[in-house]
Scaffold this active site. Structure first.
Site, PDB file in Angstrom:
ATOM      1  N   ASP A   1     -30.108 -10.782  -2.341  1.00  0.00           N
ATOM      2  CA  ASP A   1     -30.421  -9.382  -2.084  1.00  0.00           C
ATOM      3  C   ASP A   1     -31.731  -9.470  -1.320  1.00  0.00           C
ATOM      4  O   ASP A   1     -32.780  -9.712  -1.924  1.00  0.00           O
ATOM      5  CB  ASP A   1     -30.611  -8.601  -3.394  1.00  0.00           C
ATOM      6  CG  ASP A   1     -30.883  -7.133  -3.121  1.00  0.00           C
ATOM      7  OD1 ASP A   1     -31.589  -6.847  -2.128  1.00  0.00           O
ATOM      8  OD2 ASP A   1     -30.398  -6.274  -3.874  1.00  0.00           O
ATOM      9  N   HIS A   2     -31.680  -9.320  -0.005  1.00  0.00           N
ATOM     10  CA  HIS A   2     -32.862  -9.696   0.775  1.00  0.00           C
ATOM     11  C   HIS A   2     -34.069  -8.803   0.477  1.00  0.00           C
ATOM     12  O   HIS A   2     -35.197  -9.183   0.756  1.00  0.00           O
ATOM     13  CB  HIS A   2     -32.547  -9.777   2.274  1.00  0.00           C
ATOM     14  CG  HIS A   2     -32.313  -8.462   2.921  1.00  0.00           C
ATOM     15  ND1 HIS A   2     -31.104  -7.833   2.895  1.00  0.00           N
ATOM     16  CD2 HIS A   2     -33.136  -7.650   3.601  1.00  0.00           C
ATOM     17  CE1 HIS A   2     -31.198  -6.687   3.531  1.00  0.00           C
ATOM     18  NE2 HIS A   2     -32.418  -6.539   3.975  1.00  0.00           N
TER      19      HIS A   2
ATOM     20  N   HIS B   1     -29.805  -2.946  -3.351  1.00  0.00           N
ATOM     21  CA  HIS B   1     -31.245  -2.845  -3.100  1.00  0.00           C
ATOM     22  C   HIS B   1     -31.940  -1.765  -3.933  1.00  0.00           C
ATOM     23  O   HIS B   1     -33.010  -1.987  -4.489  1.00  0.00           O
ATOM     24  CB  HIS B   1     -31.510  -2.559  -1.615  1.00  0.00           C
ATOM     25  CG  HIS B   1     -30.724  -3.433  -0.688  1.00  0.00           C
ATOM     26  ND1 HIS B   1     -30.615  -4.784  -0.869  1.00  0.00           N
ATOM     27  CD2 HIS B   1     -30.007  -3.150   0.431  1.00  0.00           C
ATOM     28  CE1 HIS B   1     -29.875  -5.295   0.104  1.00  0.00           C
ATOM     29  NE2 HIS B   1     -29.491  -4.331   0.903  1.00  0.00           N
TER      30      HIS B   1
HETATM   31  P1  NAP Z   1     -20.648 -12.360  11.974  1.00  0.00           P
HETATM   32  O1  NAP Z   1     -21.636 -12.176  13.081  1.00  0.00           O
HETATM   33  O2  NAP Z   1     -19.331 -11.677  12.061  1.00  0.00           O
HETATM   34  O3  NAP Z   1     -20.396 -13.930  11.832  1.00  0.00           O
HETATM   35  C1  NAP Z   1     -19.311 -14.466  11.115  1.00  0.00           C
HETATM   36  C2  NAP Z   1     -19.313 -15.979  11.277  1.00  0.00           C
HETATM   37  O4  NAP Z   1     -18.179 -16.528  10.589  1.00  0.00           O
HETATM   38  C3  NAP Z   1     -19.239 -16.472  12.703  1.00  0.00           C
HETATM   39  O5  NAP Z   1     -20.101 -17.588  12.845  1.00  0.00           O
HETATM   40  C4  NAP Z   1     -17.770 -16.924  12.838  1.00  0.00           C
HETATM   41  O6  NAP Z   1     -17.713 -17.899  13.826  1.00  0.00           O
HETATM   42  C5  NAP Z   1     -17.518 -17.473  11.436  1.00  0.00           C
HETATM   43  N1  NAP Z   1     -16.113 -17.525  11.053  1.00  0.00           N
HETATM   44  C6  NAP Z   1     -15.211 -16.495  11.057  1.00  0.00           C
HETATM   45  N2  NAP Z   1     -14.016 -16.936  10.622  1.00  0.00           N
HETATM   46  C7  NAP Z   1     -14.164 -18.256  10.318  1.00  0.00           C
HETATM   47  C8  NAP Z   1     -13.298 -19.253   9.808  1.00  0.00           C
HETATM   48  N3  NAP Z   1     -12.011 -19.013   9.509  1.00  0.00           N
HETATM   49  N4  NAP Z   1     -13.792 -20.507   9.629  1.00  0.00           N
HETATM   50  C9  NAP Z   1     -15.077 -20.799   9.918  1.00  0.00           C
HETATM   51  N5  NAP Z   1     -15.957 -19.880  10.387  1.00  0.00           N
HETATM   52  C10 NAP Z   1     -15.496 -18.632  10.597  1.00  0.00           C
HETATM   53  O7  NAP Z   1     -21.272 -11.970  10.578  1.00  0.00           O
HETATM   54  P2  NAP Z   1     -22.818 -11.771  10.203  1.00  0.00           P
HETATM   55  O8  NAP Z   1     -23.263 -10.442  10.664  1.00  0.00           O
HETATM   56  O9  NAP Z   1     -23.574 -12.966  10.640  1.00  0.00           O
HETATM   57  O10 NAP Z   1     -22.741 -11.694   8.620  1.00  0.00           O
HETATM   58  C11 NAP Z   1     -22.552 -12.823   7.789  1.00  0.00           C
HETATM   59  C12 NAP Z   1     -22.669 -12.415   6.330  1.00  0.00           C
HETATM   60  O11 NAP Z   1     -23.976 -11.932   6.092  1.00  0.00           O
HETATM   61  C13 NAP Z   1     -21.721 -11.300   5.889  1.00  0.00           C
HETATM   62  O12 NAP Z   1     -21.395 -11.509   4.547  1.00  0.00           O
HETATM   63  C14 NAP Z   1     -22.594 -10.042   5.988  1.00  0.00           C
HETATM   64  O13 NAP Z   1     -22.156  -9.024   5.118  1.00  0.00           O
HETATM   65  C15 NAP Z   1     -23.929 -10.604   5.553  1.00  0.00           C
HETATM   66  N6  NAP Z   1     -25.085  -9.849   6.057  1.00  0.00           N
HETATM   67  C16 NAP Z   1     -25.323  -9.755   7.396  1.00  0.00           C
HETATM   68  C17 NAP Z   1     -26.422  -9.078   7.862  1.00  0.00           C
HETATM   69  C18 NAP Z   1     -26.742  -8.992   9.323  1.00  0.00           C
HETATM   70  O14 NAP Z   1     -27.817  -8.444   9.656  1.00  0.00           O
HETATM   71  N7  NAP Z   1     -25.905  -9.502  10.205  1.00  0.00           N
HETATM   72  C19 NAP Z   1     -27.293  -8.450   6.946  1.00  0.00           C
HETATM   73  C20 NAP Z   1     -27.035  -8.563   5.588  1.00  0.00           C
HETATM   74  C21 NAP Z   1     -25.933  -9.270   5.167  1.00  0.00           C
HETATM   75  P3  NAP Z   1     -16.382 -18.279  14.672  1.00  0.00           P
HETATM   76  O15 NAP Z   1     -15.845 -17.014  15.194  1.00  0.00           O
HETATM   77  O16 NAP Z   1     -16.915 -19.235  15.709  1.00  0.00           O
HETATM   78  O17 NAP Z   1     -15.508 -18.963  13.698  1.00  0.00           O
END
Ligand code: NAP
Length: 493
Positions: A179-180, A242
């Site tokens: 929980d950042h 949060h």
């Molecule tokens: P994202 O940009 O959609 O990235 C998803 C990642 O998963 C990509 O690197 C994708 O790469 C990889 N991926 C998808 N399918 C895959 C598979 N079958 N095998 C291996 N890799 C796979 O998501 P994100 O925004 O970084 O979020 C990641 C997590 O953090 C989520 O749980 C989100 O709720 C949480 N989060 C994010 C933020 C934020 O600011 N972004 C904030 C709080 C929490 P490929 O397409 O190359 O496989």
């Protein structure tokens, strides 16, 4: 036991994603620059797309291009990063990853320590944990830890299912649920301020505090996250995690020691004492809102329903305000008002503790001039603490004037660690204090589920607040009915 200068191979699943590039790589860089982690570390980036090590290292360097540290060799830093193309669903890929981890463990002398970071869509979390275990990647000579991103389920049932799945591969003390907000400097300051000062503790109860307000507002709308957000909403995206975590820190009893177990145990007690509403009470205690079009920074902005990926008849809330009650000795009768929303007038996260008035105040001409003492903990973007008091100021007549005593933490931003930096470091050191235990997650979902059920079954009259405003009118009435109003005490930009 925690260690400084921890060593480990860190495996980031989802290493081509937004979170990894925006938050995780820069945080690892700051730990490296600040010599928090030793040179004995390696990061393996895992995702499907076919990148080379060089491509991946270029991405890493791009993510830290804003840092300008003359003594740091960014190529040397990036050389600790390795890319491993991988599909989570494909069991044949796991042995290759195991081999890579073992090689890098030997090369960097990381004592067999493995940190798995799940930074990808939550529907993969369970499968990935299962596969890591069944393919033997969780067996190592050193420690194994799992950092898992939010959301942890979308209701109690799904969270429990996910937890059972993860717990069959990792023990509770190996799991670090992010929980950042708990990594933020001023959230961590809540405990220090409360338990390192003799000043507040005697007043920290229903005899002297009239109400507490916790606000987390954003000016931005859901932007490109519409598709995810429309299935979630502010209640699940912000309140379940949060907001309730901040509430627990503000309301908890002093722990007998500063160990993760003792602190969690006190936070869990707050969540157990949090009154779970009956379905027919939800409308009385909770307000939901969804933003309409409006004006922000002089520009017209569209409504939530007009956003990309959002249902044009969406019933999803972008705003929640609630009056929460904690039924224990300390807090009985004290309302905790929380509110969180998008497209609000101002970006700010803060906690306002309002103290009760004196029985008689000799300095007020009339009731309306009364200025209660407030303790404000500013969490972001401004970081600091303000104590609002009354004093005599200058003029000769005998009325009092509000004055503010301020501690400003924003001036020291350079030395203030980012939330993700703190949390990655804590995990590498084995300190789970600032991560959420399953018991906290379970209680929070049980509280939120009642509200979500009522809202799912009843269509709201949305949109009900203008972009750039302070949210729906009903949220003001929630407090006015008790004789209070929301404090607007954030420093103006
Ligand atoms: P994202 O940009 O959609 O990235 C998803 C990642 O998963 C990509 O690197 C994708 O790469 C990889 N991926 C998808 N399918 C895959 C598979 N079958 N095998 C291996 N890799 C796979 O998501 P994100 O925004 O970084 O979020 C990641 C997590 O953090 C989520 O749980 C989100 O709720 C949480 N989060 C994010 C933020 C934020 O600011 N972004 C904030 C709080 C929490 P490929 O397409 O190359 O496989």
């Amino acid at each position: 036991m925690t260690v400084n200068n921890p060593k480990a191979v860190m495996v980031i699943f989802g290493a081509t994603g937004d979170l990894a590039n925006r938050k995780l790589f820069p945080s690892i860089y700051r730990l490296y620059r600040n010599k928090k982690i030793s040179d004995n570390f390696a990061v393996i980036g895992v995702a499907r797309r076919p990148l080379t090590n060089e491509d991946f290292r270029n991405n890493v360097k791009k993510s830290i291009e804003d840092f300008d540290d003359p003594h740091i060799d960014k190529d040397e830093f990036a050389s600790h990063f390795h890319y491993n193309p991988f599909d989570i669903q494909d069991l044949t890929h796991y042995q290759g990853l195991e081999k890579r981890i073992t090689e890098l463990d030997e090369k960097h002398q990381t004592d067999g320590n493995r940190l798995f970071y799940f930074s990808m869509a939550p529907n993969f979390f369970g499968t990935l944990a299962d596969n890591l275990k069944s393919q033997g990647l969780t067996q190592t000579e050193g420690w194994t830890r799992l950092v898992i991103e939010k959301p942890f389920g979308h209701d109690y049932e799904s969270a429990k299912k996910l937890n059972d799945q993860i717990r069959s591969a990792f023990t509770e003390d190996q799991i670090y649920r992010i929980d950042h907000y708990l990594g933020k400097e001023m959230v961590q300051n809540i405990e220090v301020m409360r338990f390192a000062n003799a000043l507040f503790e005697p007043l920290w109860n229903n005899k002297y505090i009239s109400n507490i307000q916790i606000t987390s507002s954003e000016v931005l709308g859901v932007e490109e996250r519409g598709r995810y957000y429309d299935g979630a909403g502010a209640l699940k995206d912000m309140v379940q995690n949060h907001m309730l975590q901040m509430l627990a820190l503000i309301a908890m009893e002093p722990p007998i020691k500063l160990t993760p177990e003792e602190i969690r145990s006190e936070k869990v007690k707050v969540l157990r004492a949090l009154r779970v509403f009956e379905e027919n009470e939800v409308d009385e205690y909770v307000v939901r809102g969804q933003y309409d079009k409006g004006i922000i920074d002089g520009e017209e902005v569209n409504s939530y329903r007009e956003g990309t990926g959002v249902d044009e008849d969406s019933n999803t809330e972008t705003y929640v305000a609630a009056k929460l009650m904690i039924d224990n000795f300390r807090w009985s009768g004290v309302p905790f008002y929380i509110r969180t929303g998008k497209r609000m007038k101002q970006k700010s996260t803060e906690i306002v503790v309002e103290f009760k008035d004196l029985p008689i105040n000799l300095y007020y001409g009339n009731e309306e001039d009364k200025k209660p003492n407030l303790l404000v903990i500013h969490i972001q973007p401004y970081e600091g603490i303000t104590l609002h008091m009354n004093a005599k100021k200058g003029d000769a007549n005998a009325t009092s004037t509000p004055v503010a005593l301020t501690y400003d933490n924003s001036t020291d931003k350079m030395n203030t660690p980012e939330a993700y930096e703190t949390l990655i470091y804590d995990c590498m050191r084995g300190d789970s204090t600032n991560f959420t235990h399953w018991n906290e997650v379970a209680l929070s979902w049980k509280f939120v589920d009642v509200i979500a059920n009522v809202w799912n079954n009843k269509k709201a009259e949305f949109p009900n607040y203008e972009s750039g405003s302070n949210g729906p009118k009903a949220a003001d009435e929630l407090l006015l009915n008790d004789g209070y109003s929301w404090w607007d005490v954030s420093p103006k930009e």
